[in-house]
Structures are given as structure tokens and as C-alpha cells.
Motif scaffolding. Sequence first.
Motif, PDB file in Angstrom:
ATOM      1  N   ARG A  23       0.831  -1.212   0.000  1.00  0.00           N
ATOM      2  CA  ARG A  23       0.000   0.000   0.000  1.00  0.00           C
ATOM      3  C   ARG A  23       0.864   1.261   0.000  1.00  0.00           C
ATOM      4  O   ARG A  23       0.591   2.200  -0.730  1.00  0.00           O
ATOM      5  CB  ARG A  23      -0.929   0.005   1.217  1.00  0.00           C
ATOM      6  N   GLU A  24       1.888   1.269   0.835  1.00  0.00           N
ATOM      7  CA  GLU A  24       2.700   2.480   0.927  1.00  0.00           C
ATOM      8  C   GLU A  24       3.510   2.706  -0.354  1.00  0.00           C
ATOM      9  O   GLU A  24       3.624   3.831  -0.835  1.00  0.00           O
ATOM     10  CB  GLU A  24       3.630   2.420   2.143  1.00  0.00           C
ATOM     11  N   MET A  33      -0.116   3.467   3.966  1.00  0.00           N
ATOM     12  CA  MET A  33       0.197   4.154   5.226  1.00  0.00           C
ATOM     13  C   MET A  33       1.703   4.312   5.355  1.00  0.00           C
ATOM     14  O   MET A  33       2.436   3.330   5.247  1.00  0.00           O
ATOM     15  CB  MET A  33      -0.352   3.330   6.405  1.00  0.00           C
ATOM     16  N   LYS A  34       2.115   5.553   5.573  1.00  0.00           N
ATOM     17  CA  LYS A  34       3.546   5.798   5.740  1.00  0.00           C
ATOM     18  C   LYS A  34       4.004   5.151   7.050  1.00  0.00           C
ATOM     19  O   LYS A  34       3.268   5.157   8.038  1.00  0.00           O
ATOM     20  CB  LYS A  34       3.793   7.317   5.794  1.00  0.00           C
ATOM     21  N   THR A  35       5.182   4.630   7.030  1.00  0.00           N
ATOM     22  CA  THR A  35       5.617   3.955   8.253  1.00  0.00           C
ATOM     23  C   THR A  35       5.952   4.990   9.335  1.00  0.00           C
ATOM     24  O   THR A  35       6.196   6.168   9.041  1.00  0.00           O
ATOM     25  CB  THR A  35       6.808   3.022   7.990  1.00  0.00           C
ATOM     26  N   LEU A  37      -1.878   9.463  19.569  1.00  0.00           N
ATOM     27  CA  LEU A  37      -2.867   8.462  19.143  1.00  0.00           C
ATOM     28  C   LEU A  37      -3.734   8.100  20.341  1.00  0.00           C
ATOM     29  O   LEU A  37      -3.220   7.734  21.389  1.00  0.00           O
ATOM     30  CB  LEU A  37      -2.160   7.198  18.642  1.00  0.00           C
ATOM     31  N   GLY A  48      -8.022   6.193  17.818  1.00  0.00           N
ATOM     32  CA  GLY A  48      -7.553   5.860  16.468  1.00  0.00           C
ATOM     33  C   GLY A  48      -8.633   5.842  15.410  1.00  0.00           C
ATOM     34  O   GLY A  48      -8.336   5.638  14.227  1.00  0.00           O
ATOM     35  N   THR A  49      -9.883   6.053  15.800  1.00  0.00           N
ATOM     36  CA  THR A  49     -10.962   5.864  14.822  1.00  0.00           C
ATOM     37  C   THR A  49     -10.882   6.850  13.667  1.00  0.00           C
ATOM     38  O   THR A  49     -11.338   6.557  12.572  1.00  0.00           O
ATOM     39  CB  THR A  49     -12.346   5.996  15.491  1.00  0.00           C
ATOM     40  N   VAL A  58      -6.224   6.687  12.402  1.00  0.00           N
ATOM     41  CA  VAL A  58      -5.800   5.505  11.628  1.00  0.00           C
ATOM     42  C   VAL A  58      -6.484   5.514  10.260  1.00  0.00           C
ATOM     43  O   VAL A  58      -5.882   5.183   9.234  1.00  0.00           O
ATOM     44  CB  VAL A  58      -6.093   4.209  12.415  1.00  0.00           C
ATOM     45  N   ASP A  59      -7.757   5.894  10.256  1.00  0.00           N
ATOM     46  CA  ASP A  59      -8.498   6.060   9.000  1.00  0.00           C
ATOM     47  C   ASP A  59      -7.743   7.005   8.053  1.00  0.00           C
ATOM     48  O   ASP A  59      -7.453   6.667   6.896  1.00  0.00           O
ATOM     49  CB  ASP A  59      -9.885   6.626   9.391  1.00  0.00           C
ATOM     50  N   LYS A  96      -4.423   5.611   6.710  1.00  0.00           N
ATOM     51  CA  LYS A  96      -4.594   4.676   5.597  1.00  0.00           C
ATOM     52  C   LYS A  96      -4.848   5.412   4.292  1.00  0.00           C
ATOM     53  O   LYS A  96      -4.469   4.946   3.216  1.00  0.00           O
ATOM     54  CB  LYS A  96      -5.778   3.741   5.883  1.00  0.00           C
ATOM     55  N   LEU A  97      -5.543   6.535   4.388  1.00  0.00           N
ATOM     56  CA  LEU A  97      -5.860   7.295   3.177  1.00  0.00           C
ATOM     57  C   LEU A  97      -4.684   8.141   2.706  1.00  0.00           C
ATOM     58  O   LEU A  97      -4.755   8.760   1.641  1.00  0.00           O
ATOM     59  CB  LEU A  97      -7.059   8.215   3.445  1.00  0.00           C
ATOM     60  N   LEU A 146     -17.615   1.977  17.218  1.00  0.00           N
ATOM     61  CA  LEU A 146     -16.737   3.150  17.194  1.00  0.00           C
ATOM     62  C   LEU A 146     -16.809   3.906  18.515  1.00  0.00           C
ATOM     63  O   LEU A 146     -15.805   4.434  18.995  1.00  0.00           O
ATOM     64  CB  LEU A 146     -17.112   4.069  16.026  1.00  0.00           C
ATOM     65  N   MET A 176     -14.471   2.762  21.045  1.00  0.00           N
ATOM     66  CA  MET A 176     -13.064   3.053  20.784  1.00  0.00           C
ATOM     67  C   MET A 176     -12.748   4.530  20.968  1.00  0.00           C
ATOM     68  O   MET A 176     -11.726   4.902  21.513  1.00  0.00           O
ATOM     69  CB  MET A 176     -12.721   2.634  19.338  1.00  0.00           C
ATOM     70  N   ARG A 184     -15.129  15.720   7.450  1.00  0.00           N
ATOM     71  CA  ARG A 184     -15.447  14.651   6.493  1.00  0.00           C
ATOM     72  C   ARG A 184     -15.565  15.189   5.068  1.00  0.00           C
ATOM     73  O   ARG A 184     -16.018  14.452   4.184  1.00  0.00           O
ATOM     74  CB  ARG A 184     -16.764  13.970   6.876  1.00  0.00           C
ATOM     75  N   ARG A 192     -15.339  15.672   1.430  1.00  0.00           N
ATOM     76  CA  ARG A 192     -14.942  14.585   0.540  1.00  0.00           C
ATOM     77  C   ARG A 192     -13.629  14.876  -0.183  1.00  0.00           C
ATOM     78  O   ARG A 192     -12.949  13.939  -0.624  1.00  0.00           O
ATOM     79  CB  ARG A 192     -16.060  14.322  -0.466  1.00  0.00           C
ATOM     80  N   ASP A 237      -9.677  12.666   0.503  1.00  0.00           N
ATOM     81  CA  ASP A 237      -9.076  12.007  -0.649  1.00  0.00           C
ATOM     82  C   ASP A 237      -7.745  12.675  -0.959  1.00  0.00           C
ATOM     83  O   ASP A 237      -7.693  13.811  -1.423  1.00  0.00           O
ATOM     84  CB  ASP A 237     -10.041  12.120  -1.850  1.00  0.00           C
ATOM     85  N   ARG A 297       2.354  -0.710  11.439  1.00  0.00           N
ATOM     86  CA  ARG A 297       1.183  -0.311  10.653  1.00  0.00           C
ATOM     87  C   ARG A 297       0.114  -1.384  10.609  1.00  0.00           C
ATOM     88  O   ARG A 297      -0.986  -1.137  10.121  1.00  0.00           O
ATOM     89  CB  ARG A 297       1.627   0.003   9.218  1.00  0.00           C
ATOM     90  N   HIS A 351     -12.210   0.929   6.949  1.00  0.00           N
ATOM     91  CA  HIS A 351     -12.227   2.297   7.477  1.00  0.00           C
ATOM     92  C   HIS A 351     -13.304   2.532   8.538  1.00  0.00           C
ATOM     93  O   HIS A 351     -13.737   3.658   8.726  1.00  0.00           O
ATOM     94  CB  HIS A 351     -12.385   3.301   6.334  1.00  0.00           C
ATOM     95  N   ASN A 363     -14.232  -2.100  15.970  1.00  0.00           N
ATOM     96  CA  ASN A 363     -13.857  -2.293  14.569  1.00  0.00           C
ATOM     97  C   ASN A 363     -12.363  -2.626  14.524  1.00  0.00           C
ATOM     98  O   ASN A 363     -11.522  -1.745  14.714  1.00  0.00           O
ATOM     99  CB  ASN A 363     -14.114  -1.024  13.752  1.00  0.00           C
ATOM    100  N   LEU A 381      -9.555  -0.500  12.532  1.00  0.00           N
ATOM    101  CA  LEU A 381      -9.034   0.821  12.906  1.00  0.00           C
ATOM    102  C   LEU A 381      -8.164   0.775  14.156  1.00  0.00           C
ATOM    103  O   LEU A 381      -7.837   1.806  14.726  1.00  0.00           O
ATOM    104  CB  LEU A 381     -10.199   1.811  13.112  1.00  0.00           C
TER     105      LEU A 381
END
Lengths: 679, 314, 146
Positions: free
Chosen positions: A114-115, B1-3, B23, B26-27, B30-31, B34-35, B98, B101, B113, B115, B119, C17, C39, C55, C58
Motif C-alpha cells: 500500500r505504501e 500508510m507511511k511507516t 494516538l 484511532g478511529t 488511523v483512517d 490509511k488514506l 466506534l 473506541m 469529512r 470529501r 481524498d 502499521r 475504514h 472495529n 481501525l
Amino acid sequence: MTTTTERAVGQPHRRVEGPDKVTGAARYAAEYQVGDDLAYGWVVQSPVARGTLTAVAVDPLVEADDVLAVLWHGNAPRLGKADDPELAVLQNDRISYRGQAVALVVARTLEAAREAAASLQLAIDAEPHDTVLRADHPDLYTPEKVNPDFPSESSTGDVDAAFAGAAVRVDVTYRTPALHNSPMEPHATTALWAGDDLVLYDSNQHPPGIAATVGALFDLPAARVHVITEHVGGGFGSKGTARPNAVLAAMGAKVTGRPVRLALPRQALFSMVGHRTPTIQQIRLGATADGKLTAVDHQAVGHTSRLFEFAEQTAVSTRHMYEAPAVRTGHRLARLDMPTPRWMRAPGEAPGMLALECAMDELAGSLELDPVELRVRNTGFDSYRKCLGLGADRFGWHDRDPRPRRRREGDWWIGTGVAGATYPAMIQPSSARARRQPDGDVEVSIAAADLGTGARTVLTQIAADALGLPYDRVRVRIGDSTLPQASVAGGSSGTASWGWAVTGACRALRESGGLDEATFDSTALVEKLNQEGKHAFGAHFAEVRVDAVTGEVRVSRLYGMYAAGRILNPRTARSQFIGGMIMGMGMALHEESVLDPAMGTWVTHDFAEYHVPVHADVESIEAEWLDDPDEGLNPMGSKGIGEIGIVGSPAAILNAIHHATGIRVRDLPARLDKLLPSL
Amino acid sequence: MKTFTYRTATSLDEGLEPGATFLAGGTNLVDLMKLGVATPDVLVDVTKLPLDEVSDRPDGGLRIGAGVRNSDLAVHPRVRQDYPVLSQALLAGASGQLRNMATTAGNLLQRTRCRYFMDATMPCNKHEPGSGCPAQEGDHRNLAILGGSPSCIATHPSDMAVALTALDAVVQTDRRSLALGDLYVLPGSTPEQETVLSHGELITSVDLPDPRGKSAYRKVRDRASYAFAVGSVAAVLRVDDGTVADVRLAFGAVAPKPWRAYRAEEALRGRPATRSSFLEAADAELAAATPLRDNAYKITLIRNLVASVLEGLA
Amino acid sequence: MDLRVNGEPHSLDLDPRTTLLDALREHMGLTGAKKGCDHGQCGACTVLLDGRRVNSCLILAVTLDGASVTTIEGLSHPVQEAFLEHDGFQCGYCTPGQICSAVGMLAEADGASLPDAEIRERMSGNLCRCGAYPNIVAAIREVAAR
């Protein structure tokens, strides 16, 4: 000695694979343990809607230890010819839509893949794009055919004259947005090469089709591609043919020499696996003062892509639904810089019947005639008439005050609506094998797929009866392309098509005089069958409430009455009907892929933004059916039931909203912002 | 996801190295990681810190630890009894999973949020200042009608923060006390800056003053549950003898921050607690709205909600 | 890091990760928890973390040192049988999440009465595209009433 065995067909058997599904034992495409050297693929998608990809640069530092391959058109293996140009992945520099696969990263870990994919530098010459469908789009054209093989246009009588001379007329335009199938399991493939043979654990609706299609791309006969599709997490049309994930996974495995798992991220499903085209539909209805249709005109506009033509059969059901002396239908398409639309549950019927059945409601209003009665007066199909009549009784239709905006309870406006449903009864050739086991049980094999339809269970029932064996003495094997060839799990044709083959094989075994194995191929019989004019029908009834303060719509009750052939398993059939109705609710109220014309793509590409119904949206919902076997159609007397639930249920909800509020929403979905200004 | 490197925080005031982020549940973080929208080099886990208590304050108010999970806070007996607006807002947010968490401070600091923001392949002035705001001409049906700017019309997505705003909550950090209303900054020409917090400043608790009236939260969304608001109203109201003695109102999903409706409150104090007063007050606040092509419905929505919620409390 | 999964201790050395969901599916062979959206928007990955439904997509696994996780593979609960009887699924992909969520939800309710509307609201974090919702609610209702 003769033993009497209770017929299995018609019994509410539980799902054969149910225990595996409630314990986590059921395996889906991305869940097979295929060795210690498994690698992970990640797709890189185009950030522009139109242009050329001139170079791909890899940052040598990113995930350097773990990246095994970065493939793009500059270095990807050459593929054989693809009937579907979207499967010719990484073969040339053209970008035809935003989100198109332009590169593939294969890495030792999912995280690294992915990265590395996110860090690729794409050199792109972008070009201006055109992604907006308009009724006056200058490039609209009439396709030669619409899906699956209908003429684009039809005309009987003189529609213009009949419409002009009609006592009562309705001329309205309905719009439906782009919609996405959104199965819960994203499209996924685990690919490995065993010598020159290819094994694909793939999530799809047609294992033999995937084997043939992917095989052709890698210059392999279908028999050398083994597609395993034991469980499928929903498809709704989007997994009917091979999608790019299968090709990319196979390519990645070939290049790296390792098994490769490629599960598309949810976001990618919104561009890479298909959608239902947006539609703009003009409907003109003319009628006599006593409610007999004299003119029906249905003109549908949709889009296709630059890559190839996909023509949704939006207006086709209007050709038979009602009787009128003058009926005309037509389809036009615009080629846009968008992904190619694909099959989505009830392609054609779902958007087309939305427009027709809402227009019928408008006509009933103009005529001051009960909307159920208007339909009864204009159909020539007895089973449809029965669905309307019996459904109205069961729903409690007749209590309503026909005038809109009359019933208010607290802040809620309350109304009811009706809409008809139809879906063609289709059958396709298939083969099956029945094999007696040493213990006397029988194993029945067919390369079908169970997407949650209950196919595995219903085929077991059909086989048991054909063999004259108890249900628990039969085991059905499906989900494997090496089994006898089956047609696609699509077009609501699976059970009828596969069931015919299974019946044939089982009867042959039973009548073989002691052979251990029998096979049956239904091709010759199916080709002789006249399928024209065979339809399932239904009537949907909805009660909604609309909050006068907020414009929020809630569906208090949704009811469907169907005439859909013999119902083979009432437990799983009811689930399919109500599942379709709930998807219809989503279409009516929630679902919309929102286009940003400047960006050239939909900006809704996950489950937080593309809303499907949740538990709280579904209150009272019920499906019932008539005893309606059609023995002339296939040995089971069945018709398909997977799609009819989404046909007409959106219109019933929209018509109920009108009855509740007096507001006609003609562009879906009927969200609160469209209602609030007029409440 | 960048390390990234991961470590757990061991004290409240240890701060953060450059490139690091706290952190919690994380809801959201982390989302966004990943994006590719959030790209921290270091994650400092604050969930092991002793921040998960809800305690009474001497003045009759309540102290809510920054790490208290949303689900626990929603059902806390004092929250249910004395601050129903907060309980209702929490239960209207996200899902049961959620809420198990998400934490108090994480909820306050969740990102929009919008859009385009969500992205990483889209222009967005929050991602990259100066790259533009496609939402102005593009999709903005659920974006701001109040407090936005030509650079950004993102909305703050929290329900809980709207309730806390109406409750006059005070945020405690390892360095200072802040009225919740002062935590957030409007986008202006620097939408990448969303709060006044310094790098490494840690929210430790949120304090509520003693309860000062009846309260309620009403959220409107595009489906019946599990969706972000398209409009919401939090209200605290005290009526004496048919007259509004005290009122605090906040709007959600209409502005880059939970929107405290001071003008509406001003217009209501001392007025009869009637529907017409409530509507006039809403109009006083919404006069400043600057809707775009597709979000003017929010004016009607909020106006109706204000009247409905206050009528329910009066 | 050490993690207890379905009662079994596991010692894991993971990329920071890696989410709990990916740790289960890709590193521990426990594929019952599903990846529907990755997500937090669908609930298919729901597992019980120290008894509470979450979830798993996450949660970074690295944050869970010493925690205890229950997945569908570790459950034996009347809800599962009720799903079979009420046909609470079609494709089955959301099912492990629905069941784990239902088990967590019933514990949260702690015996409180659960009218259908309350079950629906509390279960709304679990999407089902096949539309098995009424059957899922019927299954949970039956178990809740015991």
C-alpha cells in the motif's frame, strides 16, 4: 420396496453452508492459505480522467526491502486479446477514466504494498475530460442494441398522434444517479501459477467465465485456469465477469513467481468494477378519461465509456408492462470519460420501472383514479393483476384517502404508494454431473456460484427430489470452474438454469439402471425453449412518514406480493425478495454517486459517503407470493427471484412520499434537501 | 500508510517530538493514515495515561477525562441525568463499535469529512495550502453555511462537540484552560490550522459547569443511523414563568467548528418561550449564513430544528 | 507483543502499521473477521476486545500488548443458531461482524429490554448489503428475550 420421500422442493431448508458462515469457517477469495511466500498486490489508480501515462518513477527508498515488483504499461507482460478492453490492464498508455488501474505494486507485506503504491510518481499528460451526462449532450447516439440483445428502439402505433389526442396526459422526466453495487466483500483474487497452469481463488458470479476470460489473456485454454469460488460476499452484478483484480493478481504472480493476493480496497470499487449508469428518462403517457392508456413513450438517456459500449436496457420493460395501442421506447448513450457501466441488480428494470411506475402514479393523480385500479385496467397479465389485488388487500391499501398531504401524526406526514414490478424469466444452458458415492449418497456437481442467493441449498433440494432421495443424502459441489460448466449467477437465471441441468443429471442417474455417474447438458433443450414473453411480476406497497420539521423520510412499511414461478425454498426466497426491496429502499432514499465534473469522478467512494440502508432504516418489511408455477418453463416451474425486489420498490416509496407530502421528487434519491423547501 | 515509530506516552506533559502525533482511539487518525491524508512519523499512544475517569467537580460540575470512551461517557449516570444533551449527542454519533473506541479528546479533534479532504488525490487547502478548494464549485451539499471562507468550507463532524459547546465546556490541556469555543479557529486563509493547540499540547480533560437547565440534542442525517449529521442542534434552556431565563444553543454540521449561536441566544433571553420567539432567534443567527449552490437547505433545517428542540424543552 | 486471541496466547512481531484485522487475517490465519471497508464504515471486521465490540480495522495491533480478543472463531453463542434459524444472512460476508456485534450489544444492554427499534439502532454499525436486516433483528430478538 418403495420408500416415500417427502419432497424437498418447497421446504424451508436452512442454508447448507450456514454453519460455516456463522462460525467464520467459510472461506472467501482473499482467505486461502496458499504458502509461505504469499505476496500482496496493490493497485495504483489514475488521478485524472483522461490523458496518457508517460512514465512511472519509483522512490528507491520506499519499502525497498519489501517491494517485489512495480508493473505498468512500460514493463508489464503483454496480454492476449481481451473482449473487455477494461481487462487489458497495463497494456498501453491511455487513461480513459479517473480511477483506472495504471500500475500494480507487489510486495512482501500488505503494508509495504500500500505504501509503495501511494508513493509512486506518475508522469501524466492530462487532457480535458467530459464526464457529465446531459439530456442535450451533443454526442448522444442511438446504440444498435441494448443489453442483453434488444433493439434500441421500438414503436407500435402512432405515439405522437395518440398522445396529442389523449384526454389526460403526463409528460415527465425522471433522473436516477450513478449507483454502485457495493457488495460487502470487495473484489478479490488470490492467484498462483502451478507450472503453466493458473489457479485463481476469485470472488465472482461465474467461475467458468472467469477461467475462459483470464485464460485468453494469458494464452491459456480455460481448462488450464482453475477458478475456485467457494463463497462470494455478494456481487449484485458487479462480479458477473472477470474484473481487473483477477488479471492483475495473475500478472503479479507470474512476474514474481509467488502467489499474489489482491483484494481491492473499498474505494477502488467505485471506479474499477462497474456501476449502474445514471439515467435521464422522459416518459409521456396518454390515457382516456376512464384510465385506459392510449400512448406510452419512454426515452432513456444513459452513458457508456470510451472503452466500449454498455447499453443499459432502461426502457425495455415498458414494451410489455402495460397494454396501449401506441408504445414507443428508445435509448441514447453518451460516451464519457468515465468507467464503463456494468450490470447492477435488475439492470434496465430498476431505473426504467422507477420512471414508468412514478409516471403511472402521476397519471392516476391526474385521472383521480386509484393507482392500483389504473394498473389493473391496463395490464394484460393476469398474474400481475393478482399481485396488485391481493397485495392491496394484504397491505391494507384501501383505507387510504387518495388525496395527497392529508394524513398527519405529530410532526409526521404519512402516505402510501404502490408500484408494479416485472423481471424476465431467463434460462441459460448449463451442465451438471451426479455421482453415486459408496455409501449411497449422491454428489451433484456444477460450476455455479452461490453469492448468498441460496443456490447451494436450493440445488440440493432439486437434486434430492430428482433422485428420489432424502435431502440429507445429497451433497452439492459448486464454486469451481473445473466442475461441469454452468451459466452466470446473474439475470435471476441461476436456479432455473442450473436446476434444469441438475434435474437432468439426477434423473439420468436414477434411470440409468445402476450406473455410478450421469451427466446432463441442457443446451439443446434451452435453445429450443421460447423464452419470449416470460416474466415474473410483482406489486410493491410502501407506507412512509416524512418529518415536517426535517424532511427525513422513514419507510414504516414495505410490502411485496410476487408471482415468480414456483418458490423452491420459502426461507431463502423471502430473504432474496426482501433483500431486493431493501436495496430498492436505498435507491429511493439514500444511494447516489455524486459526480464532481471538474475532478471528473465521483467524490463518494466509501461506505461513509455512499449510503446504503442500515439496520435502523428497515422497519416493517414483508414479502409474500402467489402459487404460480410455470411448468412449461423448466422442470422446476421456477422463475428468477433475485432481482424483482428492487424493481418497483423505489417507485412505491417515491409515490408514497408524494401521497404523504404532495411533493413529487423526480430526481433520485429523495433526500431531505429535496423535500424540506416544500414541506 | 507511511511507516512510523510507535511509543506509549508515560506522562501528561512529555510533549511531542517534531513530526509526532498523539494516538488515542484511532478511529479517525488511523483512517486518515490509511488514506494518506495523515502522515505522522511518530505515534505517541496516550491511551495508557490515567485519563479515563469521570469525576464530580466541587462546583457541581463534571470533569471528563480526555481518554474516556464515548460509549462509557454516554451512559455515565450523571451525564444521563444532568447533561442529557451530551448523552444524546454521543449516542447519535458513529456506531456502537466506534463509540467503544473513540475518546473524548479524540472526538473533539477529529477532522472534517469533506470529501476532498478525505481524498489525498484531490486538491485541498488543508492538505496543501494554496492547492485550492474544489468544494466551492463542486460537492458542498453537506458543507458550511456559516464561518467558512473562500479557502475552506469544511464542517466539523462531531456531535459530542456540539453538545459540549452548548454546555459551556472548558478544555483542560497540560498547559492551560480553554473555553471549548476558543479551541477551534475558523479557516480564514489558513484552513490547515484548525485549533489553537500547540504541537505537543495534550488535552487532559473536559470540564462541564453545573447543569443549568433542561437540555436536548437533535441530529438529522441522510439515513436513520450511522451517518454524519447534515444538521444538528444542541440546546440548554431554562424558562421561568414562560420567559426564557437562560439559553445556550449550538449548531452542528453547518460550520468549520461547532457553532455557538450567540446571536440567537441574545435574541431569546427575556423573551417569551414561544415558537415565534424561537424562530426569530434562529433567523437572527442564520442571517449571517452564506450558502452555496447546494446547501441552502441547511438554513431551513436549522431554523426548524431550533424551534422544534426549544419547543420540546420549554 | 503479546496478545490473547480466543483464549490462546500469541507472541507477535508486527509492522507497527498492521491493524488488528490484518494481524488476525494475514498473520494468525483467523479470517473470520472480514475486511469490508477497512475504514470503520461497515462493521464486517467487528471483534470483541476485552469483551467490548470494536472495529478491528481501525486498531493498530501494536497498541494491544496484553489485550484479549475474541473473534467469531472463538464464539459459541446462541445468536449463531438463531442466525441459522432466521436466515440472518445471505452472502455471509457481514455475518461474523453482525454476530460479534450482537454479542457485544447484548452485553452492553445488560438485560435491559430491547424493543426492535432499539436493536436496529444499536446494530446500525453493521451493514448488510444483501438486506438480511429483518432476519438479523429477529434472531437477536429471540436471543434477547431468553
